[in-house]
Motif scaffolding. Structure first.
Motif, PDB file in Angstrom:
ATOM      1  N   LYS A  34       3.568  -5.252  12.598  1.00 36.54           N
ATOM      2  CA  LYS A  34       2.884  -6.374  11.952  1.00 36.54           C
ATOM      3  C   LYS A  34       2.708  -7.549  12.916  1.00 36.54           C
ATOM      4  CE  LYS A  34       3.237  -9.462   7.937  1.00 36.54           C
ATOM      5  NZ  LYS A  34       4.103  -9.872   6.800  1.00 36.54           N
ATOM      6  N   ILE A  58       2.435   0.186   4.773  1.00 33.31           N
ATOM      7  CA  ILE A  58       3.113  -1.092   4.573  1.00 33.31           C
ATOM      8  C   ILE A  58       4.539  -0.839   4.095  1.00 33.31           C
ATOM      9  CG2 ILE A  58       2.244  -1.322   2.209  1.00 33.31           C
ATOM     10  CD1 ILE A  58       2.203  -4.378   2.661  1.00 33.31           C
ATOM     11  N   THR A  59       5.471  -1.656   4.526  1.00 38.70           N
ATOM     12  CA  THR A  59       6.874  -1.493   4.159  1.00 38.70           C
ATOM     13  C   THR A  59       7.370  -2.731   3.419  1.00 38.70           C
ATOM     14  OG1 THR A  59       7.786  -2.509   6.162  1.00 38.70           O
ATOM     15  CG2 THR A  59       7.232  -0.165   6.274  1.00 38.70           C
ATOM     16  N   LEU A  98      -2.192  -5.585   5.447  1.00 40.96           N
ATOM     17  CA  LEU A  98      -1.848  -4.174   5.281  1.00 40.96           C
ATOM     18  C   LEU A  98      -3.073  -3.330   5.534  1.00 40.96           C
ATOM     19  CD1 LEU A  98      -1.682  -3.046   1.569  1.00 40.96           C
ATOM     20  CD2 LEU A  98      -2.499  -5.310   2.217  1.00 40.96           C
ATOM     21  N   SER A 151       5.911 -10.026  -1.613  1.00 41.28           N
ATOM     22  CA  SER A 151       5.716 -10.154  -0.172  1.00 41.28           C
ATOM     23  C   SER A 151       6.717 -11.106   0.480  1.00 41.28           C
ATOM     24  CB  SER A 151       4.290 -10.622   0.125  1.00 41.28           C
ATOM     25  OG  SER A 151       4.035 -11.871  -0.512  1.00 41.28           O
ATOM     26  N   GLY A 200       5.775  -5.178  -0.160  1.00 41.73           N
ATOM     27  CA  GLY A 200       4.377  -4.950  -0.479  1.00 41.73           C
ATOM     28  C   GLY A 200       3.698  -6.206  -0.994  1.00 41.73           C
ATOM     29  N   SER A 259       8.721 -13.764   4.700  1.00 43.80           N
ATOM     30  CA  SER A 259       8.016 -12.507   4.513  1.00 43.80           C
ATOM     31  C   SER A 259       8.999 -11.337   4.549  1.00 43.80           C
ATOM     32  CB  SER A 259       6.964 -12.311   5.605  1.00 43.80           C
ATOM     33  OG  SER A 259       6.389 -11.022   5.508  1.00 43.80           O
ATOM     34  N   LYS A 265      12.549  -5.346   5.656  1.00 48.27           N
ATOM     35  CA  LYS A 265      11.218  -4.857   5.997  1.00 48.27           C
ATOM     36  C   LYS A 265      11.187  -3.349   6.249  1.00 48.27           C
ATOM     37  CE  LYS A 265       9.516  -9.193   7.972  1.00 48.27           C
ATOM     38  NZ  LYS A 265       8.908  -9.836   9.159  1.00 48.27           N
ATOM     39  N   THR A 284       0.158 -11.422   3.019  1.00 48.41           N
ATOM     40  CA  THR A 284       0.493 -10.316   3.920  1.00 48.41           C
ATOM     41  C   THR A 284      -0.785  -9.736   4.495  1.00 48.41           C
ATOM     42  OG1 THR A 284       1.871  -8.331   4.199  1.00 48.41           O
ATOM     43  CG2 THR A 284       0.408  -8.378   2.289  1.00 48.41           C
ATOM     44  N   PRO A 295       7.709  -3.305  -4.480  1.00 53.26           N
ATOM     45  CA  PRO A 295       8.882  -2.777  -3.784  1.00 53.26           C
ATOM     46  C   PRO A 295       9.592  -1.618  -4.472  1.00 53.26           C
ATOM     47  CG  PRO A 295       9.490  -4.728  -4.987  1.00 53.26           C
ATOM     48  CD  PRO A 295       8.029  -4.553  -5.202  1.00 53.26           C
ATOM     49  N   THR A 344       7.604  -8.077   4.287  1.00 51.95           N
ATOM     50  CA  THR A 344       6.748  -6.907   4.494  1.00 51.95           C
ATOM     51  C   THR A 344       6.555  -6.698   5.988  1.00 51.95           C
ATOM     52  OG1 THR A 344       4.632  -8.095   4.556  1.00 51.95           O
ATOM     53  CG2 THR A 344       5.466  -7.451   2.393  1.00 51.95           C
TER      54      THR A 344
END
Length: 557
Positions: free
Chosen positions: A320, A282-283, A345, A290, A286, A296, A259, A343, A223, A298
């Motif tokens: 996502k 990905i936001t 990605l 995650s 990461g 979550s 996110k 996650t 992050p 991400t």
């Protein structure tokens, strides 16, 4: 001379028609930040003090007279320095220098006659030890149509000749730095900021886009504070704009709890039917962070932009949930609860657009030409060694709706993938693993493992279709570091989609495009800039580099 790992030798000079002779400075860098410098000069010319990784822009036909080389080692070893001489082969004659250790610790290598290097020619350089034995460290001083003089150095006494599989000298353009450092390029951050994770795409009419992570404060993944930056070209990569922000979102140096904070690991594709570029990233936290409190943090962001230099990324959306739903639709057994898995990605680098419509035996369309395909990674747990899998997603409406394949089978850990279409329209997916792993799908649902290539450095790689060769079969290039995140190499292969065995057979030779350590980097992305030239965007030491290579001999096989 104590050398260790060598970096790029680059020559720089500000050449004007009115200046008949030039001084050129080159440098050797290693991972600990020390920089060895060497100056090529004419007698009585002042030495130019220029950063070692700048490139000269020399007008075509420029000639440089050189009669001495001054070498300034960052790591000193007087005994070794006194035992080293430099050789230079010019016009078929080998010149050998005599080393002179100066009072200030610098070395001057005097040649018995001056020599002239000119744009458009190549020169072999090397070192001799105290016994006159060759220590081949320097590869070539190369000048080419891009009007750039470059000296590249090899590693560990290995030559890295620029020849193709038929033994002919290949036309490889010099390395160019597209993005140096965020703070130096005016994008913010501090001296610890770096660029990483390159993605590349090109439009039909020559608009090339290079997108990559702009990591403001350090090389750390999300992050950390990361945006996407880009360089733009309107001429198939011959010239590029300076780095600029592409996708700018809210940033934080703390653990991401939103996110929509930070974005990285881009994957890029050009969509000819809409004349637009698509990017995904990905936001949030990461892979490194995650989840927060079991939830979550991400997401996956997608955006589009036009092909004009002034166009901006727009229609940025988080998708996502859409991707997880597409995964569940094709495989009800797969876990898609974002709070239970680590996650998903993108596979960073580039996506593809389907060239050929594929139907089954009954004529049902399995995959339609023009469909946009993105590689994807699936992390069900935090176990990097055994758990990761790969899959692909695709869209026919610029990401408004998505479909997915199943994930790759057990037994072959796979992540950071890239997809290529074969002659029959099926896909091969190359993945990072304990080795370079290759999977194939013919029905665009199920993947089967096909082959592994030489041990991998556990680093991302890219694969690209070069075109159709004279034998009517496709040719491909897979780009990755074979070991140690150094020696970034293109591995060439031929299509075998109609035969037994793997869909691609990699027996068309190799080409080293960066014979150095990258200091923990090596991610890359590929495009074709014309029908016989491949463009390679890659990272090293926190910078983004660009190089092109003539592959006409591969396509002519």
């Amino acid at each position: 001379m104590k050398v260790g790992y060598f970096g790029k030798l680059a020559a720089w000079a500000a050449a004007l028609a009115a200046i008949p002779a030039l001084a050129v400075e080159v440098g050797i860098s290693n991972c600990d930040g020390n920089v060895d410098q060497a100056n090529l000069s004419t007698r009585n010319n002042p030495q130019l003090k220029i950063p070692y990784d700048w490139h000269p822009q020399l007008p075509s036909g420029t000639e440089i007279d050189v009669d001495e080389i001054n070498f300034v080692p960052a790591q000193t070893d007087g005994r070794a320095k006194a035992a080293v001489r430099i050789t230079l082969e010019v016009d078929g004659q080998k010149l050998v220098s005599n080393p002179v250790v100066l009072e200030d610790g610098k070395l001057k290598y005097d040649f018995d006659r001056s020599f002239r290097i000119a744009v458009g020619e190549r020169y072999n350089l090397g070192f001799l030890d105290g016994n006159g034995e060759a220590m081949p460290l320097v590869r070539y001083a190369v000048t080419d149509a891009q009007r750039t003089l470059v000296v590249n150095m090899g590693l560990g006494g290995k030559w890295h000749p620029m020849v193709d599989v038929q033994g002919k000298v290949r036309n490889m353009d010099p390395i160019r730095v597209l993005a140096f450092k965020p703070v130096a390029d005016g994008l913010g951050g501090n001296d610890n900021g770096v660029y990483r994770i390159p993605a590349l795409a090109v439009s039909d009419d020559g608009v090339a886009l290079a997108v990559y992570d702009c990591r403001y404060w350090s090389s750390y993944d999300l992050p950390g504070a990361i945006d996407l930056a880009e360089n733009y070209s309107c001429d198939f990569g011959d010239t590029w704009t300076a780095p600029r922000l592409a996708v700018d979102v809210a940033n934080t140096d703390r653990v991401a709890v939103d996110k929509e904070v930070n974005i990285g690991d881009p994957c890029l594709v050009y969509v000819p039917g809409d004349d637009k570029f698509m990017v995904r990233g990905i936001t949030g936290g990461g892979l490194a962070q995650s989840h927060v409190d079991g939830k979550s943090v991400t997401d996956l962001m997608v955006g589009v932009r036009g092909t004009r230099a002034s166009d901006k990324w727009e229609d940025l959306r988080l998708v996502k949930g859409d991707i997880l739903a597409a995964m569940a639709a094709v495989d009800p057994e797969v876990e898609v609860d974002e709070n239970k898995i680590r996650t998903i990605l993108e596979g960073p680098g580039h996506g593809i657009v389907q060239r050929k419509t594929v139907t089954d035996a009954e004529g049902k369309v399995l995959m339609r030409a023009g469909t946009v395909i993105f590689p994807m990674q699936y992390f069900p747990t935090s176990d990097f060694a055994y758990a990761p899998k790969c899959f692909a997603v695709y869209t026919e409406d610029l990401g408004k709706t998505w479909r997915a394949t199943k994930i790759t089978p057990e037994g072959h850990p796979a992540q950071e993938n890239c997809v290529v279409e074969l002659d029959d329209g099926s896909w091969v997916m190359m993945c990072k693993g304990f080795k370079r792993e290759f999977f194939r799908t013919r029905d665009f649902v199920n993947w089967t493992w096909e082959q592994s290539l030489e041990p991998s450095a556990w680093v991302q790689g890219s694969i690209l279709r070069l075109g159709t060769a004279k034998d009517g079969r496709g040719r491909y290039a897979a780009c990755f570091s074979p070991a140690g995140r150094a020696d970034i190499t293109l591995h060439f292969g031929r299509d075998n989609s109609a035969g037994e065995g793997p869909g691609i057979i990699f027996d068309c030779g190799k080409e080293n495009i960066f014979p150095e350590t990258t200091c923990g980097y090596s991610y890359n992305s590929l495009i074709m800039t014309d029908e016989h030239t491949i463009g390679i965007l890659f990272e090293s030491k926190g910078r983004i580099y660009w190089r092109t290579l003539d592959v006409s001999s591969i396509l002519g096989e």
